[in-house]
Design a protein around this motif. Structure first.
Motif, mmCIF file in Angstrom:
data_model
loop_
_atom_site.group_PDB
_atom_site.id
_atom_site.type_symbol
_atom_site.label_atom_id
_atom_site.label_comp_id
_atom_site.label_asym_id
_atom_site.label_seq_id
_atom_site.Cartn_x
_atom_site.Cartn_y
_atom_site.Cartn_z
ATOM 1 N N VAL A 1 0.866 -1.182 0.000
ATOM 2 C CA VAL A 1 0.000 0.000 0.000
ATOM 3 C C VAL A 1 0.898 1.225 0.000
ATOM 4 O O VAL A 1 1.856 1.298 0.769
ATOM 5 N N GLY A 2 0.606 2.163 -0.879
ATOM 6 C CA GLY A 2 1.472 3.324 -1.006
ATOM 7 C C GLY A 2 0.728 4.624 -0.804
ATOM 8 O O GLY A 2 -0.495 4.707 -0.969
ATOM 9 N N TYR A 3 1.469 5.641 -0.413
ATOM 10 C CA TYR A 3 0.893 6.979 -0.267
ATOM 11 C C TYR A 3 1.893 7.962 -0.869
ATOM 12 O O TYR A 3 3.065 7.997 -0.485
ATOM 13 N N ASP A 4 1.432 8.753 -1.826
ATOM 14 C CA ASP A 4 2.305 9.730 -2.479
ATOM 15 C C ASP A 4 2.472 10.941 -1.576
ATOM 16 O O ASP A 4 1.517 11.687 -1.338
ATOM 17 N N LEU A 5 3.691 11.103 -1.075
ATOM 18 C CA LEU A 5 3.952 12.265 -0.228
ATOM 19 C C LEU A 5 4.028 13.519 -1.077
ATOM 20 O O LEU A 5 3.474 14.561 -0.746
#
Lengths: 181, 495
Positions: free
Chosen positions: B303-307
């Protein structure tokens, strides 16, 4: 046997051990003929069986497995000989006159061990040529190609090897005669 | 003489050829040892090849990405020379004349319209240029008006992203540019527009209207947009341009999820404590001889989150396996704390107490285990990765990533082949090894390529290196730090 070959080609160590047990005594005999000592023969045997297991998947079952393994073992021995370099001893062979040699009858009276020691005692080059000619049935041309020597050298080596063997046989006969007396 | 020679050869042959010579047990041991070493060499060679392939792939990704990134701008420059906006206007005019219709939008009008904005150059800007595509749309890029918050690239005003020449005649509205489809010319031109907050320009908020209609309705409509900055990068593909125009930043969410599978080639680094006990127990290369790490795999969800536009943070859950072949070897019965003697198989990944298949052993009894034995360790990994996008193109993103992971060993077992008195081998599975650490810290690093299939879905290809920083075992003869190289295949979804 097919199952054994299949398992060996899959590197099943138990099958490899079985195959080794099955053929190694005969192959050891071959190695001894091509070697000066038991240790050297064992080296050739181990090296040869490494190649056998490495290439067993390529065995086409056109001939016997024993013949195929034997060919690999002989090639290994030849390869080892070539790697060492041509060690052709220049021997001062005494002429064995035909009348001095008692003939093949005496050979039948000699044990296999005695004959083996005689072959092993030959200089390496002579031993190679004699083995390839007398046991593998190769022609001088083929021997020359295999060993990287000329056909003439092969012929002269065979001649010398036989001369030495005759001399040894004669010597052995005389010793036996003396001990009998 | 010849006969005598032949007879002698024959007699030697008959006396020796059928003979057999005994072979010492030592010969098989030597052969066995050599075979083991060869297998190990073969494995190491495979490892080297796989590792090299992974590195080469990584470099290719980098090189390919750079190429993709640089080439489109070159195309744009060359094509800019081929067709300037005045030429466009001229062509439109010429085709209008051919079709016998007049719209009032002459080349002069177009140019004049542009000049009223004092930005005629923006029309001839590289990024407003035309791209021809085999069988594709004829797209002219014009800059879009963007919100000052550029890192998200959300469109907050009515903006024009491109002028599209549609292969089919427009049916909505009056066609002010009734271009003839003959001679391969596009049928009409239109605007691609985006509405505020509409997201991707293709699928949402995109409208296409004949350029003439728009100019008739709002002669100055296009011009403020053209005057704006931030031209959209061009590519050789009109459709891709549209994706690029919308850009990754137009996505409504910063979250993404991906599923992946990684075939691994594994190895382990062994160290030993230099105390006397270990010296007595034997060197660590004994384990190298007796064990052969083999191909394993790991799989999971990320699971990724674009900072930011380039930086992202990822976590997930991985299921990882570590297989290790155990070669034929001899184990000895030992007794501890006055207990009955038992056979213990020591591996670099823990120790297993073997069942007494052939009855209770006496101290120092030996047992030869078969070559078909296998040790399996299963982990759950919780990685925390930082990802940086090195290159971003229309559909392709190349990134590097790395970070720690917590590795939880939740299952360990050894399947061992024990010989029975009748010569057959019995296979036993022993679970619960002693001397293993159930929690270890690891590290993962790699490079990756992401290819956008569409707005949401993407394919992932990542060469990954994984290793443990703390040993998987404790109180054993050696400490084992497994590592692996893998090529991850995955599919991702950007919300």
């Amino acid at each position: 046997m097919n199952d054994l070959i299949k398992l060996c080609s899959k590197n099943d160590r138990r099958a490899q051990n079985e195959l080794f047990k099955l053929f190694s005594p005969k192959m050891m005999n071959v190695c001894l003929r091509y070697s000066k000592s038991r240790e050297e023969a064992e080296d050739t045997l181990v090296e040869g069986f490494m190649k056998v297991f490495d290439h067993i998947s390529k065995f086409r079952k056109e001939g016997s497995l024993e013949g195929w393994i034997r060919k690999i073992i002989v090639n290994t021995a030849v390869e080892k000989f070539r790697k060492k370099g041509m060690l052709y001893a220049t021997l001062n062979i005494e002429e064995i006159k035909e009348k001095d040699f008692s003939g093949p009858d005496i050979l039948s009276e000699m044990s296999a061990d005695e004959l083996m020691h005689m072959i092993q005692a030959l200089p390496a080059g002579y031993r190679m040529v004699f083995n390839l000619y007398a046991f593998e049935g190769l022609k001088h041309k083929e021997i020359a190609e295999k060993l990287g020597i000329s056909e003439g050298t092969s012929k002269s080596n065979l001649y010398d090897a036989r001369a030495i063997l005759k001399k040894e046989v004669e010597l052995s006969r005389r010793q036996a005669k003396v001990s009998n007396e | 003489m010849k006969e005598l020679n032949d007879d002698m050869d024959q007699l030697f042959r008959s006396s020796l050829d059928a003979e057999e010579s005994p072979v010492r047990e030592n010969a098989w041991n030597r052969l066995d040892h050599k075979l083991n070493a060869t297998e190990l060499d073969l494995y190491k060679r495979k490892t080297r090849i796989y590792r090299s392939a992974t590195i080469i792939l990584g470099l290719l990704l980098l090189g390919g990405g750079s190429y993709e990134f640089l080439i489109p701008s070159r195309n744009a420059v060359s094509e800019n020379k081929a067709l300037q906006p005045p030429a466009l206007a001229e062509r439109v005019s010429r085709q209008n004349e051919v079709s016998g219709k007049s719209t009032g939008n002459t080349p002069d009008n177009l140019n004049n319209a542009a000049q009223t904005t004092n930005r005629p150059s923006s029309v001839t800007n590289t990024n407003t240029d035309k791209v021809f595509e085999k069988g594709g749309a004829d797209t002219r890029q014009v800059p879009e008006t963007s919100h000052p918050d550029q890192h998200s690239n959300r469109i907050t005003s009515h903006s024009v992203t491109s002028i599209i020449a549609n292969p089919k005649p427009q049916t909505n509205g009056t066609s002010a540019f009734p271009l003839s489809p003959a001679a391969g010319a596009p049928a009409s031109y239109g605007f691609k527009t985006k509405e505020e907050g509409a997201g991707n320009g293709i699928n949402a908020g995109l409208e296409t209207e004949p350029i003439g209609t728009l100019l008739e309705k709002e002669p100055g409509f296009m011009l403020p947009a053209i005057m704006e900055q931030n031209p959209v990068p061009l590519s050789s593909d009109g459709q891709r341009n549209a994706v690029a125009a919308s850009g990754p930043g137009t996505r409504l969410s910063r979250f993404s999820v991906s599923l992946f599978f990684v075939p691994d080639i594994t190895g382990r680094h062994l160290t030993k404590d230099h105390d006397e006990d270990d010296k007595l127990n034997g060197p660590d290369d004994d384990f190298d001889q007796r064990e052969s790490p083999s191909f394993s795999y790991h799989t999971g969800v990320k699971v990724g989150y674009d900072l930011t536009n380039r930086w992202g943070i990822y976590t997930g859950l991985n299921y990882a396996t570590l297989f290790q072949g155990l070669k034929a070897s001899t184990v000895y019965a030992t007794s501890t704390n006055n207990e009955a003697p038992h056979f213990v198989l020591n591996t670099s990944g823990g120790s297993a107490t073997l069942p007494n298949v052939n009855g209770p052993p006496l101290p120092s009894d030996s047992l030869s285990i078969g070559a078909r034995s296998l040790e399996t360790l299963r982990f759950i990994q919780l990685p925390l990765l930082i990802q940086y996008s090195i290159l971003k193109n229309n559909r392709i993103t190349i990134y590097a990533m790395g970070g720690p992971s917590l590795d939880v060993l939740f299952s360990e077992q050894i399947r061992v082949e024990i010989p029975t008195p009748n010569g057959a081998g019995e296979v036993h599975t022993i679970t619960g090894l002693t001397g293993v650490n159930h929690f270890s810290m690891g590290f993962m690093a790699g490079m990756g390529l992401k290819y956008d299939l569409n707005e949401h879905f993407n394919l992932l290809l990542e060469p990954v290196f994984k290793c443990l920083l703390t040993p998987i075992n404790n109180n054993t003869q050696v400490k084992s730090y497994p590592f692996s190289y893998g090529l991850s295949f995955g599919i991702g979804y950007h919300f």
